[in-house]
Design a protein around this motif. Structure first.
Motif, PDB file in Angstrom:
ATOM      1  N   PHE A 180       0.950  -1.444  -0.179  1.00 59.25           N
ATOM      2  CA  PHE A 180      -0.224  -0.103  -0.071  1.00 59.25           C
ATOM      3  C   PHE A 180       0.948   1.110  -0.097  1.00 59.25           C
ATOM      4  CE2 PHE A 180       0.235  -1.537   4.838  1.00 59.25           C
ATOM      5  CZ  PHE A 180       0.851  -0.338   5.599  1.00 59.25           C
ATOM      6  N   TYR A 181       0.038   2.012  -0.806  1.00 57.78           N
ATOM      7  CA  TYR A 181       0.662   3.778  -0.202  1.00 57.78           C
ATOM      8  C   TYR A 181       0.434   4.664   0.890  1.00 57.78           C
ATOM      9  CZ  TYR A 181       1.213   3.080  -6.039  1.00 57.78           C
ATOM     10  OH  TYR A 181       1.605   2.539  -6.455  1.00 57.78           O
ATOM     11  N   GLU A 182       1.083   5.167   1.517  1.00 61.96           N
ATOM     12  CA  GLU A 182       1.739   5.806   2.487  1.00 61.96           C
ATOM     13  C   GLU A 182       1.984   7.199   2.410  1.00 61.96           C
ATOM     14  OE1 GLU A 182      -0.703   7.079   4.253  1.00 61.96           O
ATOM     15  OE2 GLU A 182      -0.681   5.831   6.483  1.00 61.96           O
ATOM     16  N   SER A 183       1.584   8.231   3.115  1.00 63.09           N
ATOM     17  CA  SER A 183       1.931   9.276   2.869  1.00 63.09           C
ATOM     18  C   SER A 183       3.068   9.494   4.231  1.00 63.09           C
ATOM     19  CB  SER A 183       0.989  10.407   3.728  1.00 63.09           C
ATOM     20  OG  SER A 183       1.267  11.777   4.452  1.00 63.09           O
ATOM     21  N   THR A 184       4.534  10.043   4.013  1.00 61.93           N
ATOM     22  CA  THR A 184       5.479   9.231   4.697  1.00 61.93           C
ATOM     23  C   THR A 184       5.252  10.280   6.490  1.00 61.93           C
ATOM     24  OG1 THR A 184       6.252  11.785   4.020  1.00 61.93           O
ATOM     25  CG2 THR A 184       7.180   9.463   3.306  1.00 61.93           C
ATOM     26  N   ARG A 185       4.283  11.822   6.152  1.00 61.50           N
ATOM     27  CA  ARG A 185       3.953  11.920   7.565  1.00 61.50           C
ATOM     28  C   ARG A 185       3.073  11.406   8.577  1.00 61.50           C
ATOM     29  NH1 ARG A 185      -1.278  14.767   7.699  1.00 61.50           N
ATOM     30  NH2 ARG A 185      -2.349  14.474   5.701  1.00 61.50           N
ATOM     31  N   ASP A 226      11.605   6.624  17.182  1.00 57.31           N
ATOM     32  CA  ASP A 226      12.484   7.644  17.783  1.00 57.31           C
ATOM     33  C   ASP A 226      13.122   9.418  16.327  1.00 57.31           C
ATOM     34  OD1 ASP A 226      13.389   5.874  19.359  1.00 57.31           O
ATOM     35  OD2 ASP A 226      14.390   4.378  19.276  1.00 57.31           O
ATOM     36  N   ASN A 227      13.315   8.938  15.070  1.00 57.04           N
ATOM     37  CA  ASN A 227      13.894   9.127  14.192  1.00 57.04           C
ATOM     38  C   ASN A 227      12.586   9.964  13.494  1.00 57.04           C
ATOM     39  OD1 ASN A 227      16.085   8.106  13.711  1.00 57.04           O
ATOM     40  ND2 ASN A 227      15.492   6.486  13.891  1.00 57.04           N
ATOM     41  N   GLY A 228      11.450   9.649  13.629  1.00 54.79           N
ATOM     42  CA  GLY A 228      10.161  10.781  13.195  1.00 54.79           C
ATOM     43  C   GLY A 228       9.829  10.804  11.593  1.00 54.79           C
ATOM     44  N   ALA A 229       9.302  11.064  10.980  1.00 55.18           N
ATOM     45  CA  ALA A 229       9.025  10.635   9.439  1.00 55.18           C
ATOM     46  C   ALA A 229       9.570  10.966   8.925  1.00 55.18           C
ATOM     47  CB  ALA A 229       7.474  11.408   9.349  1.00 55.18           C
ATOM     48  N   PRO A 230      10.030  10.554   7.643  1.00 57.13           N
ATOM     49  CA  PRO A 230      10.574  10.648   6.752  1.00 57.13           C
ATOM     50  C   PRO A 230       9.927  11.401   5.672  1.00 57.13           C
ATOM     51  CG  PRO A 230       9.964   8.359   6.646  1.00 57.13           C
ATOM     52  CD  PRO A 230       9.395   9.204   7.914  1.00 57.13           C
ATOM     53  N   LYS A 231      10.726  11.761   4.825  1.00 58.38           N
ATOM     54  CA  LYS A 231      10.348  13.627   3.716  1.00 58.38           C
ATOM     55  C   LYS A 231      10.336  11.897   2.754  1.00 58.38           C
ATOM     56  CE  LYS A 231      12.920  17.648   5.368  1.00 58.38           C
ATOM     57  NZ  LYS A 231      13.468  18.403   5.024  1.00 58.38           N
ATOM     58  N   GLY A 232       9.281  12.876   1.600  1.00 59.97           N
ATOM     59  CA  GLY A 232       9.069  11.764   0.862  1.00 59.97           C
ATOM     60  C   GLY A 232       7.727  11.255   0.203  1.00 59.97           C
ATOM     61  N   GLU A 233       7.656  10.108  -1.089  1.00 60.34           N
ATOM     62  CA  GLU A 233       6.797   9.386  -0.691  1.00 60.34           C
ATOM     63  C   GLU A 233       7.034   8.006  -0.661  1.00 60.34           C
ATOM     64  OE1 GLU A 233       5.820  10.723  -4.616  1.00 60.34           O
ATOM     65  OE2 GLU A 233       4.412  12.169  -4.276  1.00 60.34           O
ATOM     66  N   ALA A 234       6.392   7.000   0.406  1.00 58.33           N
ATOM     67  CA  ALA A 234       6.630   5.500   0.368  1.00 58.33           C
ATOM     68  C   ALA A 234       5.565   4.376   0.145  1.00 58.33           C
ATOM     69  CB  ALA A 234       6.102   5.390   1.993  1.00 58.33           C
ATOM     70  N   VAL A 235       5.990   3.752  -0.434  1.00 49.63           N
ATOM     71  CA  VAL A 235       5.475   2.361  -0.495  1.00 49.63           C
ATOM     72  C   VAL A 235       5.414   0.988   0.517  1.00 49.63           C
ATOM     73  CG1 VAL A 235       4.518   0.489  -1.678  1.00 49.63           C
ATOM     74  CG2 VAL A 235       5.100   2.842  -2.964  1.00 49.63           C
ATOM     75  N   VAL A 236       5.060   1.187   1.545  1.00 49.53           N
ATOM     76  CA  VAL A 236       4.503  -0.094   1.795  1.00 49.53           C
ATOM     77  C   VAL A 236       4.578  -1.240   1.874  1.00 49.53           C
ATOM     78  CG1 VAL A 236       4.358  -0.464   4.814  1.00 49.53           C
ATOM     79  CG2 VAL A 236       4.348   1.964   4.088  1.00 49.53           C
ATOM     80  N   ILE A 237       5.552  -2.899   2.281  1.00 58.27           N
ATOM     81  CA  ILE A 237       5.225  -3.558   2.150  1.00 58.27           C
ATOM     82  C   ILE A 237       5.310  -4.613   3.652  1.00 58.27           C
ATOM     83  CG2 ILE A 237       5.866  -5.526   1.172  1.00 58.27           C
ATOM     84  CD1 ILE A 237       7.044  -3.958  -1.326  1.00 58.27           C
ATOM     85  N   ILE A 238       3.832  -5.625   3.322  1.00 61.84           N
ATOM     86  CA  ILE A 238       3.906  -6.440   4.764  1.00 61.84           C
ATOM     87  C   ILE A 238       4.116  -7.297   4.836  1.00 61.84           C
ATOM     88  CG2 ILE A 238       2.655  -6.907   6.862  1.00 61.84           C
ATOM     89  CD1 ILE A 238       1.626  -4.262   7.278  1.00 61.84           C
ATOM     90  N   GLY A 239       5.368  -9.049   4.921  1.00 66.87           N
ATOM     91  CA  GLY A 239       5.073 -10.157   4.306  1.00 66.87           C
ATOM     92  C   GLY A 239       3.982 -10.350   4.850  1.00 66.87           C
ATOM     93  N   PRO A 240       3.615 -11.996   4.204  1.00 66.74           N
ATOM     94  CA  PRO A 240       2.586 -12.885   4.715  1.00 66.74           C
ATOM     95  C   PRO A 240       2.866 -13.145   5.513  1.00 66.74           C
ATOM     96  CG  PRO A 240       4.129 -13.882   2.550  1.00 66.74           C
ATOM     97  CD  PRO A 240       4.375 -12.041   3.010  1.00 66.74           C
ATOM     98  N   PRO A 241       1.763 -14.116   6.090  1.00 68.34           N
ATOM     99  CA  PRO A 241       1.842 -15.096   7.480  1.00 68.34           C
ATOM    100  C   PRO A 241       2.802 -16.029   7.680  1.00 68.34           C
ATOM    101  CG  PRO A 241      -0.289 -14.139   6.906  1.00 68.34           C
ATOM    102  CD  PRO A 241       0.235 -14.284   5.560  1.00 68.34           C
ATOM    103  N   GLU A 242       3.948 -16.313   8.492  1.00 71.38           N
ATOM    104  CA  GLU A 242       4.130 -17.241   8.065  1.00 71.38           C
ATOM    105  C   GLU A 242       3.724 -18.226   8.286  1.00 71.38           C
ATOM    106  OE1 GLU A 242       7.549 -16.634  10.949  1.00 71.38           O
ATOM    107  OE2 GLU A 242       8.368 -14.967  10.107  1.00 71.38           O
ATOM    108  N   ASN A 243       4.495 -19.274   7.715  1.00 73.91           N
ATOM    109  CA  ASN A 243       3.487 -21.165   8.624  1.00 73.91           C
ATOM    110  C   ASN A 243       3.840 -21.641   9.094  1.00 73.91           C
ATOM    111  OD1 ASN A 243       2.274 -21.349   5.910  1.00 73.91           O
ATOM    112  ND2 ASN A 243       4.157 -21.811   4.591  1.00 73.91           N
TER     113      ASN A 243
END
Length: 306
Positions: free
Chosen positions: A186-191, A236-253
């Motif tokens: 999914f896409y997400e705003s970095t803020r 700890d580092n706060g929101a980065p700048k720019g545009e982001a795509v987030v990928i979350i892996g599938p459930p582990e077997n």
């Protein structure tokens, strides 16, 4: 004298032949062209995409200001028509009328491939219903670009667009796909990234994930880790700048036999002797691969029984 005239005629013929060849190459068929544009690096505009944009009658785009910058970079001068998520059915009808009259239109988004989390599918669907030819001019897309470098499973993935802005709605959104055996993209705003990763950890537990930021640009970054580590990093580092795509892996077997022999309540009670409810829930969630929210609720029940 005759020989000189013959040479002059030959060069005129060659020039005319070259002009005809270029004209034939530039000619495009009537219809609607779905044209992918760069997501960052301008060199990713394909020669075919450039040729189409140079030769259509109109270019439909989300934001004329953004698209003007792209076209100016390639010295392309074409009339722009705004077409975005707030466009009306009348706006769409005007485009379709032009297409029915034999004019050519390219549809582009602000960046990447149109219709991927962008408006346009209604225009394409109605064009096809009217038997208007629709052509795909493929190229860059943030989804596939991120998947190619994230180091997470790609044999099956679900693209989800943008998550809701509010925490409760976002957690419910995540919960609805928590059991799907696929990588979630999914896409997400970095803020909003720190809060989003925190909610993902609450719902999914400590799965592997990747945040792909500023793709194809100078400061491109892929941060790949488990959700807990990512959550702590952005906390700890706060929101980065720019545009982001987030990928979350599938459930582990998970080994079903191991789960049957595992006494979850006993493990929670033991952990509660040495940890807070929050820490115990996090520990058991990581141990079992179950969602922290479920473990936390059970830990509260058990702590109240004591």
């Amino acid at each position: 004298m005759t020989e000189t005239g013959s040479k002059h005629d030959d060069s005129k013929d060659i020039a005319q032949s070259e002009k005809t060849r270029v004209s034939k190459q530039s000619r495009i068929s009537n219809g609607l062209y779905i044209v992918a544009t760069p997501i960052g690096n301008l060199e990713d505009l394909t020669p075919r995409a450039k040729r189409v944009l140079e030769n259509v009658d109109y270019i439909a785009c989300e934001d004329t200001r953004i698209s003007s910058k792209l076209l100016n970079a390639f010295l392309i001068k074409k009339p722009l028509i705004a077409y975005h998520e707030h466009s009306s059915s009348k706006d769409r009808e005007r485009l379709l009328n032009k297409l029915q009259q034999g004019e050519t239109i390219a549809l582009i988004s602000d960046a990447g491939t149109p219709l991927i989390s962008d408006p346009g599918y209604k225009l394409v669907a109605e064009a096809q219903d009217l038997k208007i030819a629709v052509y795909a001019i493929p190229g860059a897309a943030a989804v596939t670009t991120a998947l190619s470098i994230a180091g997470l499973p790609t044999d099956r993935f679900l693209f989800m667009g943008f998550p809701p802005n509010k925490q409760q709605a976002r957690q419910k959104w995540f919960d609805g796909v928590s059991k799907i055996q696929a990588s979630l993209v999914f896409y997400e705003s970095t803020r909003r990234l720190p809060e989003c990763i925190s909610d993902a950890y609450t719902v999914f537990g400590n799965r592997m994930a990747a945040v792909c930021r500023e793709l194809t640009k100078k400061f491109e970054e892929v941060r790949r880790d488990n959700l807990l580590s990512l959550m702590e990093y952005y906390r700890d580092n706060g929101a980065p700048k720019g545009e982001a795509v987030v990928i979350i892996g599938p459930p582990e077997n998970i080994d079903d036999d191991a789960l049957l022999s595992f006494d979850q309540d006993k493990a929670i009670k033991l952990a509660l002797k040495h940890m807070s409810v929050k820490s115990a829930s996090q520990f058991i969630a990581e141990l079992t691969g179950k969602r922290k929210k479920e473990i936390y609720a059970r830990a509260i029940e058990l702590s109240n029984d004591e």
